[in-house]
Design a protein around this motif. Structure first.
Motif: not given
Length: 253
Positions: A158, A160-163
């Motif tokens: 939720k 952080y968008q960076d994998k």
């Protein structure tokens, strides 16, 4: 020489390979490796060694995964998580005195199925969306069910968008969880040296798996891999539940 050959053709080798594969899974998708491993270990280890050995192995798996992705770790969340973890481990450690170890695989199986397929269960977990509570429940519950990575991964996904950030930060947080758990088991008197060959083989497999998985992360379709992982985990969890129920039915008769 013959003793070395015996070592590498026995349980240690099998568990080393299994740990390698589960560590690759965790390094690619961030979760799942520890869960797969905890469902397999009852076939190889006595119940009293199940969670301690798993915990020590997962320290190496998660710490190596964090090391290989250290540039992506979000360090600001660590102090909050650590405070919650210390409180959680202090409270839940006392629970072990009241739980029959024979039912640990049952707890593990039920927890995995609920976390994978129950929206209500996950909604309740999501209510604890801060790193203090995430640390409290993730580390505390790990004393009983072993692998609790999804608790924190939900929060990280939720924020952080960076994998790569999610996987690396999740790894360092899980390292703290398992390290604290290992400390508690040492305090309780568990002798890790009794399983030293198994532990060494599993640690080697875990670190190598983290390296391979980190390098392979962007080569695999994450959605398809996650679906396959969920199905595999479900099968293993159901097997754990059925085995413990059949064992108890057998004891009744």
């Amino acid at each position: 020489m013959s003793e070395l050959i015996a070592i590498f053709t026995s349980t240690e080798l099998v568990l080393g390979i299994i740990t390698f594969l589960t560590s690759v899974v965790a390094a690619i998708v961030g979760v799942g490796g520890g869960m797969i491993l905890i469902t397999i270990l009852p076939s190889f280890l006595p119940l009293n060694a199940l969670i301690p050995v798993h915990g020590l192995t997962q320290v190496s798996s998660n710490l190596s995964r964090a090391f290989f992705g250290y540039k992506d770790i979000q360090y600001k969340v660590i102090p909050k998580f650590l405070i919650g973890s210390i409180l959680g481990i202090a409270l839940f450690a006392g629970v072990l005195s009241f739980i029959s170890l024979s039912y640990v695989p049952l707890f593990i199986g039920v927890y995995i199925l609920l976390s994978l397929w129950s929206e209500k269960f996950n909604e309740k977990i999501k209510r604890y969306e801060n790193y203090y509570l995430a640390g409290f429940f993730q580390t505390g519950l790990s004393m009983v069910v072993g692998a609790t990575g999804p608790l924190t991964m939900t929060l990280l996904l939720k924020d952080y968008q960076d994998k790569d950030k999610v996987v690396a930060t999740g790894a360092i947080l899980m390292s703290l969880t398992h390290f604290l758990k290992v400390v508690v088991f040492i305090y309780f008197g568990f002798v890790f040296f009794d399983y030293i060959l198994i532990i060494v083989a599993m640690i080697f497999g875990a670190v190598f798996g983290s390296f391979v998985g980190t390098k392979s992360r962007n080569l695999i379709d994450g959605k398809k891999f996650t679906l396959i992982l969920k199905v595999l985990l479900s099968i293993l969890a159901i097997k754990l539940i059925i085995d413990i129920l059949l064992k108890n039915i057998y004891l009744l008769f």
